[in-house]
Scaffold this motif. Sequence first.
Motif, PDB file in Angstrom:
ATOM      1  N   ARG A   1       0.847  -1.197   0.000  1.00  0.00           N
ATOM      2  CA  ARG A   1       0.000   0.000   0.000  1.00  0.00           C
ATOM      3  C   ARG A   1       0.883   1.248   0.000  1.00  0.00           C
ATOM      4  N   VAL A   2       0.492   2.195  -0.861  1.00  0.00           N
ATOM      5  CA  VAL A   2       1.207   3.454  -0.992  1.00  0.00           C
ATOM      6  C   VAL A   2       0.184   4.578  -0.900  1.00  0.00           C
ATOM      7  N   VAL A   3       0.518   5.640  -0.181  1.00  0.00           N
ATOM      8  CA  VAL A   3      -0.360   6.803  -0.086  1.00  0.00           C
ATOM      9  C   VAL A   3      -0.015   7.759  -1.222  1.00  0.00           C
ATOM     10  N   VAL A   4      -1.045   8.203  -1.929  1.00  0.00           N
ATOM     11  CA  VAL A   4      -0.865   9.186  -2.998  1.00  0.00           C
ATOM     12  C   VAL A   4      -1.566  10.462  -2.570  1.00  0.00           C
ATOM     13  N   ARG A   5      -0.847  11.566  -2.603  1.00  0.00           N
ATOM     14  CA  ARG A   5      -1.417  12.883  -2.296  1.00  0.00           C
ATOM     15  C   ARG A   5      -1.437  13.687  -3.592  1.00  0.00           C
ATOM     16  N   TYR A   6      -2.602  14.235  -3.894  1.00  0.00           N
ATOM     17  CA  TYR A   6      -2.763  15.053  -5.095  1.00  0.00           C
ATOM     18  C   TYR A   6      -2.727  16.517  -4.673  1.00  0.00           C
ATOM     19  N   SER A   7      -1.862  17.282  -5.311  1.00  0.00           N
ATOM     20  CA  SER A   7      -1.681  18.677  -4.940  1.00  0.00           C
ATOM     21  C   SER A   7      -2.278  19.603  -6.002  1.00  0.00           C
ATOM     22  N   GLY A   8      -2.672  20.794  -5.562  1.00  0.00           N
ATOM     23  CA  GLY A   8      -3.192  21.795  -6.495  1.00  0.00           C
ATOM     24  C   GLY A   8      -4.441  21.310  -7.204  1.00  0.00           C
TER      25      GLY A   8
ATOM     26  N   TRP B   1      -6.129  12.849  -1.298  1.00  0.00           N
ATOM     27  CA  TRP B   1      -5.236  11.716  -1.061  1.00  0.00           C
ATOM     28  C   TRP B   1      -6.010  10.419  -1.132  1.00  0.00           C
ATOM     29  N   GLU B   2      -5.281   9.335  -1.334  1.00  0.00           N
ATOM     30  CA  GLU B   2      -5.865   7.993  -1.332  1.00  0.00           C
ATOM     31  C   GLU B   2      -4.748   6.975  -1.182  1.00  0.00           C
ATOM     32  N   GLU B   3      -5.129   5.773  -0.840  1.00  0.00           N
ATOM     33  CA  GLU B   3      -4.169   4.670  -0.796  1.00  0.00           C
ATOM     34  C   GLU B   3      -4.373   3.818  -2.041  1.00  0.00           C
ATOM     35  N   LEU B   4      -3.274   3.449  -2.662  1.00  0.00           N
ATOM     36  CA  LEU B   4      -3.331   2.541  -3.802  1.00  0.00           C
ATOM     37  C   LEU B   4      -2.590   1.262  -3.447  1.00  0.00           C
ATOM     38  N   GLU B   5      -3.099   0.167  -3.923  1.00  0.00           N
ATOM     39  CA  GLU B   5      -2.476  -1.140  -3.723  1.00  0.00           C
ATOM     40  C   GLU B   5      -1.668  -1.461  -4.973  1.00  0.00           C
ATOM     41  N   LEU B   6      -0.370  -1.655  -4.782  1.00  0.00           N
ATOM     42  CA  LEU B   6       0.526  -1.964  -5.884  1.00  0.00           C
ATOM     43  C   LEU B   6       1.206  -3.291  -5.619  1.00  0.00           C
ATOM     44  N   GLY B   7       1.667  -3.943  -6.678  1.00  0.00           N
ATOM     45  CA  GLY B   7       2.417  -5.178  -6.523  1.00  0.00           C
ATOM     46  C   GLY B   7       3.794  -4.899  -5.941  1.00  0.00           C
ATOM     47  N   GLU B   8       4.356  -5.876  -5.259  1.00  0.00           N
ATOM     48  CA  GLU B   8       5.699  -5.725  -4.692  1.00  0.00           C
ATOM     49  C   GLU B   8       6.677  -5.356  -5.800  1.00  0.00           C
ATOM     50  N   GLY B   9       7.555  -4.411  -5.486  1.00  0.00           N
ATOM     51  CA  GLY B   9       8.567  -3.999  -6.446  1.00  0.00           C
ATOM     52  C   GLY B   9       8.065  -3.032  -7.505  1.00  0.00           C
ATOM     53  N   ALA B  10       6.821  -2.575  -7.364  1.00  0.00           N
ATOM     54  CA  ALA B  10       6.263  -1.642  -8.344  1.00  0.00           C
ATOM     55  C   ALA B  10       6.993  -0.308  -8.265  1.00  0.00           C
ATOM     56  N   GLY B  11       6.941   0.381  -9.362  1.00  0.00           N
ATOM     57  CA  GLY B  11       7.602   1.674  -9.415  1.00  0.00           C
ATOM     58  C   GLY B  11       6.609   2.813  -9.596  1.00  0.00           C
ATOM     59  N   LEU B  12       7.163   3.987  -9.708  1.00  0.00           N
ATOM     60  CA  LEU B  12       6.379   5.196  -9.875  1.00  0.00           C
ATOM     61  C   LEU B  12       5.515   5.128 -11.140  1.00  0.00           C
ATOM     62  N   GLU B  13       6.065   4.559 -12.188  1.00  0.00           N
ATOM     63  CA  GLU B  13       5.320   4.442 -13.451  1.00  0.00           C
ATOM     64  C   GLU B  13       4.026   3.643 -13.242  1.00  0.00           C
ATOM     65  N   GLU B  14       4.112   2.545 -12.508  1.00  0.00           N
ATOM     66  CA  GLU B  14       2.927   1.725 -12.237  1.00  0.00           C
ATOM     67  C   GLU B  14       1.917   2.497 -11.391  1.00  0.00           C
TER      68      GLU B  14
END
Length: 87
Positions: free
Chosen positions: A2-9, A19-32
């Motif tokens: 789980r990664v927290v994403v904050r949207y600005s402006g 803001w929200e939490e997104l579920e990503l696969g292990e080893g995921a990067g910013l692009e994903e």
Amino acid sequence: MRVVVRYSGFLAEIAGCSWEELELGEGAGLEELIKQACKKHPRLAEWLDKLPLLQVLVNGVEVDTAKQVFLKEGDVVVLAPPLYEGG
């Protein structure tokens, strides 16, 4: 993971949340993360298609989006419109 994403402006307005939490696969990067955010928020994808510029911070540190950035559990990613200096 789980990664927290904050949207600005105005990206918060486009996403419909600051803001929200997104579920990503292990080893995921910013692009994903960005792909997943765009899939969830089509207006964000439309904006990035027109102006593919983002200021991105991971845990308070600005990152170069041209380079591969890997994320880990609990990271906080801020997506912000680019800031311009001068005029």
